[in-house]
Design an enzyme around this catalytic site. Structure first.
Site: not given
Ligand code: M6R
Length: 610
Positions: A2, A27, A75, A100-101, A483, A487, A490, A506, A605
């Site tokens: 949000c 976000r 959100w 928010n929250g 990583e 990527k 997501e 394994h 985000k």
């Molecule tokens: O703002 P932060 O680095 O704490 O965020 C952590 C994760 O939410 C963030 O890295 C998330 O996994 C990304 N979408 C990855 O691309």
């Protein structure tokens, strides 16, 4: 997640609020809305499911003009994405709120308010807060007092902005657990959950602290802390160029941010290294004193930042010989830990507002760690303000939900930290000089990888119709593989798993067939021969391999093995450089699949709720 924007001004605030919402789109959200107090002291509200553009169209058709207003991107947490659940929420027709929250005791409050005759039109926890404030407002018709009293009943995390049409010249805002910033203007003031929302109207910001409540008028900002003391919060200027939040010539923010890496990686080391040394002072005036006594490092982070922490563990243990543990924040915060003496608590976060990471930090501060160090990209964020020592990455605003430049700059900051720590633990001057020289080469090497973009785009076609994929790496390249898998999943929604290559036999080898592309990162290091044997295991099962390799690693292209040669890179800095082709691969697969690259479904985000 949000987003909140608000404005009190001489001018009509509709445009300011809409632009603020557009800037918060990155976000992640599913609906948007706005409430403005009009010239007849009535609240006009517009809410739409979907993009901010839909809200803009609705407002164009039915303007909500006025000098004070609040707006929101939602959100969904409590209740599906729908117009009824979208913010602002109202209690009666004179009080509106954005939030928010998460209010944890919302059900109890909802039952109580229902029993008192309040009617609910949504499933949200926010509407509960609206009615609760309205209930207290009835006592002395004072919005500030009503919000303050309501706060004492709320459990959970929130940032709130509230307006009442009987008090048309001010709004009341408060925060507990969710970020809220006040934008300071001339003859007008603003509020937002993220300073980026307000850059077109101001570059001066006050960050509210936990428990703060503030009265925002066009010519006055008054803040009280949680104990009711009037407090001043210092004003800081936004540091990055105002165009840094624009897409420029790029089709997506993610691509722009991938391409910014040579520049921001360099910026993160500039001023912190000489030709051959890490300048410890540049990591903070107290860095030397602190690092001298560190005997263990506990790293905490989430998502991409967690992967950066996993790479750092290799560096810290190899260069400094200091034991290092790495854990995701959401696990760490809910278990008992044995804290070794002289442990440094190290949080990594791009946003500095990730709820789990902040909760872990707050626990750690009570639990007896030696000190808390933050590696973060957002100045003024909660993480930065609450840590003892901070190393800022210099990535600039990262808008794409998929983290790219934040990761590589985190790695640079972590390598600087590892070398500084290692110096207190016997790292030789020669070795330090070798690493620092290697670091100086990284921006150029990242540019060399970016030059392979066309070839990587071509390679990406092989993934378009696949449902699953495997990513393999060994040693410090294993977190790089993780990583890469994160990527791909997501933004392209292809199921991707990462394994240390030695684990293949394994279990995961059972999955390998011609429908399972296997991506591997193979810099030239001690493990490359072992990695090559793992690749043979895949090839023997009909798996198609996509290998990013150093020429000297000697991985040969043949049918079923696609090899892309990367520049020769020092073993220590290789994780930074080898991440970049995986980012580009995911990006191109997502573009081919036509997904929403910058705002992938279901994701946000900045994850400011648990
Ligand atoms: O703002 P932060 O680095 O704490 O965020 C952590 C994760 O939410 C963030 O890295 C998330 O996994 C990304 N979408 C990855 O691309």
């Amino acid at each position: 997640m949000c987003g909140i924007v608000g404005a009190v001004s001489e001018r009509d605030v509709q445009g300011i609020l809409l632009e603020g919402l557009r800037r918060l789109e990155y976000r992640g959200y599913d609906s948007a809305g706005m409430a403005v107090v009009g010239s007849e002291s009535q609240i006009q509200r517009a809410r739409e499911v979907g993009k901010v553009a839909a809200l803009a169209d609705a407002i164009e058709a039915n303007p909500v003009a006025g000098h004070m207003g609040i707006a929101h991107t939602r959100w969904a947490t409590h209740g599906e994405p729908s117009q009824q659940n979208a913010h602002p929420h109202m209690s009666g027709d004179r009080l509106a709120i954005v939030h928010n929250g998460i209010i944890e005791n919302y059900q109890e409050l909802r039952d109580e308010l229902k029993a008192e005759g309040y009617e609910f039109t949504s499933q949200t926890d926010t509407e509960v807060v609206a009615h609760l404030i309205n209930k207290h407002y009835q006592a002395d018709k004072n919005l500030y007092k009503a919000v303050k009293t309501a706060m004492t009943r709320l459990r959970g995390a929130y940032a709130l902005a509230v307006v009442h049409s009987d008090e048309p010249d001010h709004m009341v805002v408060s925060r507990e657990g969710s970020p809220l910033v006040v934008g300071v203007g001339i003859g007008e003031n603003f509020i937002a959950s993220d300073q980026l929302a307000l850059l077109p109207v101001t570059d001066r910001f006050m960050f509210l602290e936990e428990g703060d409540i503030a009265d925002i008028r066009k010519d006055k900002i008054a803040i009280e802390d949680r104990d009711g003391n009037a407090v001043e919060r210092s004003i800081t200027r936004f540091e990055h160029a105002s165009d840094s939040a624009d897409k420029g010539e790029y089709r997506h923010y993610m691509l722009k941010e991938i391409y910014e890496q040579p520049k921001v990686v360099k910026a993160t080391m500039t001023g912190r290294i000489t030709d051959s040394r890490v300048l410890e002072q540049a990591l903070g005036t107290d860095a030397a004193k602190l690092l001298e006594n560190v005997r263990h490092v506990q790293i905490i982070a989430c998502g991409t930042s967690y992967h950066a922490g996993m790479v750092a563990r290799y560096w810290i243990e190899e260069l400094a010989g200091v034991p290092c543990s790495v854990e995701v924040a959401s696990e760490f915060r809910y278990r008992k830990h044995v804290i070794q003496q002289d442990t440094l608590f190290l949080c990594i976060s791009q946003s500095g507002e990730t709820a789990d990471t902040l909760a872990a930090l707050r626990q750690a501060k009570k639990a007896g760690f030696r000190a808390a160090l933050a590696i973060c990209n957002v100045p003024g964020s909660s993480l930065v303000r609450e840590s003892d020592l901070v190393i800022m990455t210099q990535a600039g605003p990262e808008i794409g939900v998929a983290s790219t430049k934040a990761f590589t700059t985190q790695l640079v900051a972590l390598l600087l930290f590892s070398v500084a720590l290692a110096r207190h633990n016997g790292l030789s001057e020669e070795k330090e000089a070798e690493i620092v020289k290697a670091l100086h080469l990284v921006p150029g090497q990242v540019s060399d990888v970016l030059a392979l973009d066309g070839e990587i785009e071509n390679m990406s076609k092989a993934f378009m119709d696949k449902n699953h994929s495997l990513f393999l790496g060994r040693g410090s390249q294993y977190p790089v593989a993780m990583e890469g898998a994160l990527k791909l999943k997501e933004i392209s929604y292809i199921h991707a798993e990462a394994y240390p290559a030695g684990e293949l036999k394994h279990g995961p080898l059972a999955l390998v067939d011609s429908e399972m592309p296997v991506v591997t990162v193979a810099p030239n290091n001690d493990l490359v021969e072992k990695l090559k044997s793992n690749l043979e295991e895949v090839r023997a099962r009909g798996g198609e391999l996509f290998v990013f390799a150093d020429k000297a690693a000697g991985v040969k292209a043949e049918p079923g093995i696609h090899v892309m040669q990367l520049p020769s890179v020092h073993e220590i800095t290789a994780p930074i450089v080898y991440t970049v082709p995986l980012q580009l691969l995911s990006y191109h697969v997502a573009v081919l699949k036509g997904t929403d690259v910058d705002q992938p479904r279901n994701l946000a985000k900045s994850v400011t709720v648990e």
